[in-house]
Design a protein around this motif. Structure first.
Motif, PDB file in Angstrom:
ATOM      1  N   ARG A 167       0.778  -1.242  -0.045  1.00  0.00           N
ATOM      2  CA  ARG A 167      -0.007   0.049   0.148  1.00  0.00           C
ATOM      3  C   ARG A 167       0.898   1.436   0.074  1.00  0.00           C
ATOM      4  NH1 ARG A 167      -5.489   1.873   1.593  1.00  0.00           N
ATOM      5  NH2 ARG A 167      -5.357   4.357   1.647  1.00  0.00           N
ATOM      6  N   GLU A 168       1.745   1.420   0.845  1.00  0.00           N
ATOM      7  CA  GLU A 168       2.887   2.373   0.878  1.00  0.00           C
ATOM      8  C   GLU A 168       3.381   2.763  -0.454  1.00  0.00           C
ATOM      9  OE1 GLU A 168       5.936   1.628   3.805  1.00  0.00           O
ATOM     10  OE2 GLU A 168       6.643   3.326   3.429  1.00  0.00           O
ATOM     11  N   GLY A 169       4.140   1.772  -1.168  1.00  0.00           N
ATOM     12  CA  GLY A 169       4.488   2.008  -2.466  1.00  0.00           C
ATOM     13  C   GLY A 169       3.247   2.599  -3.550  1.00  0.00           C
ATOM     14  N   ALA A 170       2.026   1.843  -3.527  1.00  0.00           N
ATOM     15  CA  ALA A 170       1.083   2.316  -4.347  1.00  0.00           C
ATOM     16  C   ALA A 170       0.412   3.770  -4.005  1.00  0.00           C
ATOM     17  CB  ALA A 170      -0.222   1.377  -3.971  1.00  0.00           C
ATOM     18  N   GLU A 171       0.728   3.988  -2.679  1.00  0.00           N
ATOM     19  CA  GLU A 171       0.526   5.510  -2.496  1.00  0.00           C
ATOM     20  C   GLU A 171       1.484   6.532  -3.130  1.00  0.00           C
ATOM     21  OE1 GLU A 171      -0.422   6.009   1.660  1.00  0.00           O
ATOM     22  OE2 GLU A 171      -2.192   5.000   1.595  1.00  0.00           O
ATOM     23  N   HIS A 172       2.569   5.819  -3.048  1.00  0.00           N
ATOM     24  CA  HIS A 172       3.489   6.968  -3.894  1.00  0.00           C
ATOM     25  C   HIS A 172       3.305   7.003  -5.282  1.00  0.00           C
ATOM     26  CE1 HIS A 172       7.151   8.972  -4.896  1.00  0.00           C
ATOM     27  NE2 HIS A 172       7.699   7.881  -5.465  1.00  0.00           N
ATOM     28  N   ALA A 173       2.925   5.858  -5.758  1.00  0.00           N
ATOM     29  CA  ALA A 173       2.506   5.745  -7.370  1.00  0.00           C
ATOM     30  C   ALA A 173       1.186   6.819  -7.459  1.00  0.00           C
ATOM     31  CB  ALA A 173       2.107   4.312  -7.582  1.00  0.00           C
ATOM     32  N   TYR A 174       0.376   6.875  -6.573  1.00  0.00           N
ATOM     33  CA  TYR A 174      -0.842   7.589  -6.816  1.00  0.00           C
ATOM     34  C   TYR A 174      -0.284   9.158  -6.601  1.00  0.00           C
ATOM     35  CZ  TYR A 174      -5.651   9.221  -5.497  1.00  0.00           C
ATOM     36  OH  TYR A 174      -6.738   9.531  -5.580  1.00  0.00           O
ATOM     37  N   ASN A 175       0.486   9.574  -5.609  1.00  0.00           N
ATOM     38  CA  ASN A 175       1.143  10.907  -5.736  1.00  0.00           C
ATOM     39  C   ASN A 175       1.753  11.227  -6.868  1.00  0.00           C
ATOM     40  OD1 ASN A 175      -0.195  10.815  -3.141  1.00  0.00           O
ATOM     41  ND2 ASN A 175       1.522  10.353  -1.856  1.00  0.00           N
ATOM     42  N   LYS A 176       2.450  10.323  -7.468  1.00  0.00           N
ATOM     43  CA  LYS A 176       3.309  10.634  -8.814  1.00  0.00           C
ATOM     44  C   LYS A 176       2.356  11.049  -9.642  1.00  0.00           C
ATOM     45  CE  LYS A 176       6.903   7.214  -8.562  1.00  0.00           C
ATOM     46  NZ  LYS A 176       7.362   6.018  -9.331  1.00  0.00           N
ATOM     47  N   MET A 177       1.139  10.353  -9.904  1.00  0.00           N
ATOM     48  CA  MET A 177       0.074  10.542 -10.906  1.00  0.00           C
ATOM     49  C   MET A 177      -0.457  12.026 -10.432  1.00  0.00           C
ATOM     50  SD  MET A 177       0.030   8.673 -13.797  1.00  0.00           S
ATOM     51  CE  MET A 177       1.706   8.356 -13.859  1.00  0.00           C
ATOM     52  N   PHE A 178      -0.714  12.093  -9.493  1.00  0.00           N
ATOM     53  CA  PHE A 178      -1.338  13.319  -8.690  1.00  0.00           C
ATOM     54  C   PHE A 178      -0.727  14.572  -9.292  1.00  0.00           C
ATOM     55  CE2 PHE A 178      -2.711  16.389  -5.695  1.00  0.00           C
ATOM     56  CZ  PHE A 178      -3.946  15.890  -5.415  1.00  0.00           C
ATOM     57  N   ALA A 179       0.722  14.504  -8.911  1.00  0.00           N
ATOM     58  CA  ALA A 179       1.630  15.421  -9.218  1.00  0.00           C
ATOM     59  C   ALA A 179       1.516  15.794 -10.892  1.00  0.00           C
ATOM     60  CB  ALA A 179       2.950  15.585  -8.757  1.00  0.00           C
ATOM     61  N   ALA A 180       1.711  14.651 -11.591  1.00  0.00           N
ATOM     62  CA  ALA A 180       1.571  14.734 -13.012  1.00  0.00           C
ATOM     63  C   ALA A 180       0.569  15.414 -13.579  1.00  0.00           C
ATOM     64  CB  ALA A 180       2.100  13.222 -13.695  1.00  0.00           C
ATOM     65  N   TYR A 181      -0.522  15.034 -13.129  1.00  0.00           N
ATOM     66  CA  TYR A 181      -1.820  15.657 -13.530  1.00  0.00           C
ATOM     67  C   TYR A 181      -1.977  17.233 -13.422  1.00  0.00           C
ATOM     68  CZ  TYR A 181      -4.129  11.121 -14.907  1.00  0.00           C
ATOM     69  OH  TYR A 181      -4.500   9.840 -15.454  1.00  0.00           O
ATOM     70  N   LEU A 182      -1.407  17.567 -12.386  1.00  0.00           N
ATOM     71  CA  LEU A 182      -1.382  19.228 -11.971  1.00  0.00           C
ATOM     72  C   LEU A 182      -0.534  19.676 -13.001  1.00  0.00           C
ATOM     73  CD1 LEU A 182      -1.024  19.124  -8.022  1.00  0.00           C
ATOM     74  CD2 LEU A 182      -3.151  19.679  -9.323  1.00  0.00           C
ATOM     75  N   ARG A 183       0.507  19.003 -13.319  1.00  0.00           N
ATOM     76  CA  ARG A 183       1.672  19.630 -14.246  1.00  0.00           C
ATOM     77  C   ARG A 183       0.914  19.651 -15.629  1.00  0.00           C
ATOM     78  NH1 ARG A 183       6.088  21.056 -14.148  1.00  0.00           N
ATOM     79  NH2 ARG A 183       6.531  20.344 -16.325  1.00  0.00           N
ATOM     80  N   THR A 184      -0.003  18.453 -15.997  1.00  0.00           N
ATOM     81  CA  THR A 184      -0.324  18.285 -17.123  1.00  0.00           C
ATOM     82  C   THR A 184      -1.405  19.362 -17.676  1.00  0.00           C
ATOM     83  OG1 THR A 184       0.003  16.159 -17.234  1.00  0.00           O
ATOM     84  CG2 THR A 184      -1.725  16.683 -18.779  1.00  0.00           C
ATOM     85  N   PHE A 185      -2.405  19.391 -16.615  1.00  0.00           N
ATOM     86  CA  PHE A 185      -3.388  20.590 -16.825  1.00  0.00           C
ATOM     87  C   PHE A 185      -3.061  21.823 -16.953  1.00  0.00           C
ATOM     88  CE2 PHE A 185      -5.724  16.726 -15.059  1.00  0.00           C
ATOM     89  CZ  PHE A 185      -5.999  16.122 -16.199  1.00  0.00           C
ATOM     90  N   ASP A 186      -2.040  22.342 -16.054  1.00  0.00           N
ATOM     91  CA  ASP A 186      -1.519  23.397 -15.802  1.00  0.00           C
ATOM     92  C   ASP A 186      -0.791  23.957 -17.289  1.00  0.00           C
ATOM     93  OD1 ASP A 186      -0.761  26.022 -14.363  1.00  0.00           O
ATOM     94  OD2 ASP A 186       1.394  25.046 -15.048  1.00  0.00           O
ATOM     95  N   ARG A 187      -0.156  22.963 -17.775  1.00  0.00           N
ATOM     96  CA  ARG A 187       0.491  23.312 -19.126  1.00  0.00           C
ATOM     97  C   ARG A 187      -0.474  23.542 -20.238  1.00  0.00           C
ATOM     98  NH1 ARG A 187       5.112  19.115 -20.811  1.00  0.00           N
ATOM     99  NH2 ARG A 187       5.112  20.521 -22.511  1.00  0.00           N
ATOM    100  N   MET A 188      -1.463  22.970 -20.411  1.00  0.00           N
ATOM    101  CA  MET A 188      -2.597  23.447 -21.134  1.00  0.00           C
ATOM    102  C   MET A 188      -3.371  24.675 -20.931  1.00  0.00           C
ATOM    103  SD  MET A 188      -4.183  19.514 -21.709  1.00  0.00           S
ATOM    104  CE  MET A 188      -2.929  18.298 -21.771  1.00  0.00           C
ATOM    105  N   GLY A 189      -3.121  25.247 -19.856  1.00  0.00           N
ATOM    106  CA  GLY A 189      -3.812  26.529 -19.619  1.00  0.00           C
ATOM    107  C   GLY A 189      -5.006  26.245 -18.492  1.00  0.00           C
ATOM    108  N   LEU A 190      -5.065  25.229 -18.050  1.00  0.00           N
ATOM    109  CA  LEU A 190      -6.259  24.749 -17.104  1.00  0.00           C
ATOM    110  C   LEU A 190      -5.899  24.751 -15.676  1.00  0.00           C
ATOM    111  CD1 LEU A 190      -7.652  21.978 -19.209  1.00  0.00           C
ATOM    112  CD2 LEU A 190      -8.308  24.380 -19.080  1.00  0.00           C
ATOM    113  N   ARG A 191      -6.619  25.382 -14.875  1.00  0.00           N
ATOM    114  CA  ARG A 191      -6.374  25.224 -13.464  1.00  0.00           C
ATOM    115  C   ARG A 191      -7.570  23.831 -13.056  1.00  0.00           C
ATOM    116  NH1 ARG A 191      -3.831  26.959  -8.335  1.00  0.00           N
ATOM    117  NH2 ARG A 191      -2.431  27.258 -10.123  1.00  0.00           N
ATOM    118  N   ALA A 192      -7.038  22.761 -12.593  1.00  0.00           N
ATOM    119  CA  ALA A 192      -7.595  21.796 -12.532  1.00  0.00           C
ATOM    120  C   ALA A 192      -7.830  21.390 -10.779  1.00  0.00           C
ATOM    121  CB  ALA A 192      -7.350  20.536 -13.340  1.00  0.00           C
TER     122      ALA A 192
END
Lengths: 442, 442
Positions: A167-192
């Motif tokens: 579960r600990e590893g999975a939470e880090h995996a979740y947090n990676k995607m969480f951060a990647a998503y913030l970056r992804t939408f921001d680069r498209m000019g969106l506040r998600a």
């Protein structure tokens, strides 16, 4: 691209079937065409935007350490019988029989298939963590497809799947995607804004939807205004830094934010009134941690450091590129048309020849087109013999960030006009200065 | 990419189901995985090659003036009823009913849909010529899918469709694609020979298959040896030059070349014996001119300069990327594995750390990996703790053009070994010299 050789069928009339502005503008600019209910062609202008959106998604997935593959659209029913979802999925699943009468389906998502791939090859914890993603068509047979590609039946999805020993590893995996998503939408000019969400047919107990605020959104959402000012993780974010990513996650979940399904009126009302934001939103991403739901049902196990077999912990992470395009338009347009954020614009600039056939205009346009192309810009050259007024309207409508207007009078002085689509600001300058301006603002 | 974080499941055993070398090597290197009969996942290594193949196809289509869009995979049966092919197509067409019981199908090709798009928007000869293409999944329910992705059921196809006012224009459109195809295959290290071909269910009277010679090819082919030496049209080819393209077409059709369906024994025997080439071949492209077959049936008409309506002349032009990948392997491998032509290699180089954990080896590998990455190369770093012998075998198997071997003994002298996968030649040099060598040979 010379417009005279391009295929960009602008509609003069507002299409009646379009209820929301993004759908109307995508039809009017010739970005998409409906082929059947909820099934669209992406015409060349639309395809360009879709490619740019996909490229940003891909870059940020790769940056976070996810690895790209490509699974097929058609899947065998057997896989879904293993997980128990074949019967459970309902009528949204498009069920198909092939010529041998084998039951197949058009994948609405890929948890089963990726789990099957994983269990075929990965046997040891030493090959973890692993996050595999693809950008592939999906089909969900919605009873009421609508709003163009915002809610279509055949649609593109980026879906990533993480595999961890615990579960600990999975939470880090979740947090990676969480951060990647913030970056992804921001680069498209969106506040998600990430909002706690229901897990629906995917299952699991930890899930966030990424929602952008827009009047035409299908969901009612409630959140704290602080989200509008939170910092986006930078390019230098270290995705191996467990504590660092946890801090990003904690920050972005430190304030109230929920969709209507998860809404807690009391908690929301505890926020001071001036900080409450109640709005409509568009879901542009959805992430799930669902533990061992699929790995146990399908036998996806690895040997742990303890020499024992462990069902892996999984998560899945979706972004809908074919929905992001209209979402960006909902967030960025005016009465004259689309205003593309630079990063996803179909072209970087449009050069408007006000008098095609005029030697000086043609020559200046040729120089701009070829020099900007050499400098790495995607340029649309309007070399058609339409009226100048129609050309201006089209340029505004398709929303390319910079317009360079070449007219016979100003070019006699060696000058062109550079117009910023977003602000409407115009400047007169030499051809060379116009090129330098684009390079400087790249 | 660090191999320790990648997903490249190498099989140790030769898979039994693979009858031909490309299928065997694609399975062994973990490029693909069969999900159902004739339906494959492209695992990360395979996806990389597929992307490079698609990028070359796209560049050459764009260079010739074709414009990219993206049509959906599912089509309505109605369109195919209009052309008369719905009943004619037979069991290879995957027929589907959606939840509303509407008859749909998974597109095996797109003549009908593109004709529908064309007729919806284009009304005047002034918008011609036009060539629209997409790279999209197709499904053909082959009774006997085999040879991996060489003959699969779900497969990727680049299909282009040209529209012209008259036969003369259509022939120029045909010649453009003819020249673009020669360039496309050449850039992938393939010598493809255009052969007069049967038009099959597409229809029409002018058609060429592009065939590469390979022992495992499914077709028997006959041609003049001169084809092996003909020049490929250069990068500077002017696709607007009608006479110039005609000359390329004439040159490349000036000698006998035919598949068995079109074979003329007498004509072939008229070639002097030493110049006859009788071999097996793999079809990698197929182009068709079929005149007004679809435009008349479906009412795709434009106003001509004479003020009258004319059904447009059409052609279609296909390349199968998911088939090209195995075709390239058939043409380029040895007993140790694949030998990728540079242009389509999944990585430009592999850096092999013979002793992961050794400080000097790790440091040199880190330098190579990061400096080559900065210089724009795609590098695979084998940082696993496998034995050196296994690493060498894997590097040969996956066929990356350059191997840079970092071992504890040579790195003590500041040196690494650079091996050319194709020739097997090895050279010892400093880390810096190895980087410079790659840059110089880019």
């Amino acid at each position: 691209m010379r417009l005279s050789r391009y295929f960009m069928p602008i509609l003069k009339e507002n299409p009646k079937e379009a209820e929301i502005v993004s759908h109307r503008l995508m039809l009017r600019t010739g970005m998409i065409r409906q082929q059947s209910a909820g099934i669209y062609s992406w015409l060349p202008l639309g395809k360009r935007v879709l490619d740019k959106v996909n490229a940003i998604i891909r870059e940020e997935q790769n940056r976070s350490g996810a690895v790209e593959l490509l699974m097929p659209t058609l899947q065998s029913a057997e896989l879904w019988q293993e997980s128990g979802r074949y019967d459970a999925y309902g009528k949204e699943m498009l069920r198909i029989k092939d010529r041998q009468d084998r039951p197949m389906l058009y994948g609405p998502t890929n948890e089963e298939m990726i789990t099957d791939i994983f269990r075929s090859y990965v046997k040891s914890y030493r090959n973890l963590p692993l996050n595999l993603y693809h950008i592939q068509l999906k089909f969900r047979d919605e009873i009421r497809p609508r709003f163009g590609t915002m809610r279509s039946r055949e649609f593109l999805m980026k879906d990533a799947y993480s595999f961890d020993l615990d579960r600990e590893g999975a939470e880090h995996a979740y947090n990676k995607m969480f951060a990647a998503y913030l970056r992804t939408f921001d680069r498209m000019g969106l506040r998600a804004i990430p909002m706690r969400a229901d897990t629906g047919p995917i299952g699991g107990n930890l899930s966030h939807e990424f929602i952008i605020l827009a009047d035409t959104g299908e969901s009612e959402v409630f959140c704290h205004k602080d989200f509008l000012g939170f910092d986006i993780p930078g390019k230098e974010t270290n995705f191996d830094d467990v504590a660092g990513l946890k801090a990003i996650f904690d920050k972005w979940t430190s304030r109230y934010a929920a969709t209507s399904e998860m809404h807690d009126e009391a908690a929301f009302n505890a926020i001071s009134e001036g900080d409450r934001l109640s709005a409509r939103g568009i879901e542009v991403g959805h992430i799930f941690y669902f533990g061992m739901k699929y790995s146990e049902a399908m036998g996806a196990k690895v040997l742990g450091p303890d020499g024992k077999e462990h069902a892996v912990h999984m998560g899945s992470y979706g972004i809908g590129p074919t929905r992001l395009v209209p979402a960006i338009i909902e967030a960025s347009h005016d009465e004259n048309g689309i205003i593309w954020p630079k990063a996803v614009a179909p072209f970087d600039a449009v050069v408007i020849n006000m008098k095609a056939g005029d030697a000086a205009c043609d020559a200046a346009c040729g120089t701009l087109y070829s020099d900007l192309g050499t400098a790495g810009f995607d340029v649309l050259l309007d070399d058609t013999d339409d009226r100048a007024g129609a050309k201006f309207a089209t340029a505004d409508l398709i929303g390319v960030p910079v317009q360079i207007i070449v007219g016979p009078r100003s070019i006699a002085n060696g000058e062109v006009e550079v117009k910023d689509r977003k602000t409407g600001a115009r400047e007169t300058m030499t051809v060379e200065a116009a090129i330098n301006k684009l390079v400087a603002n790249r």
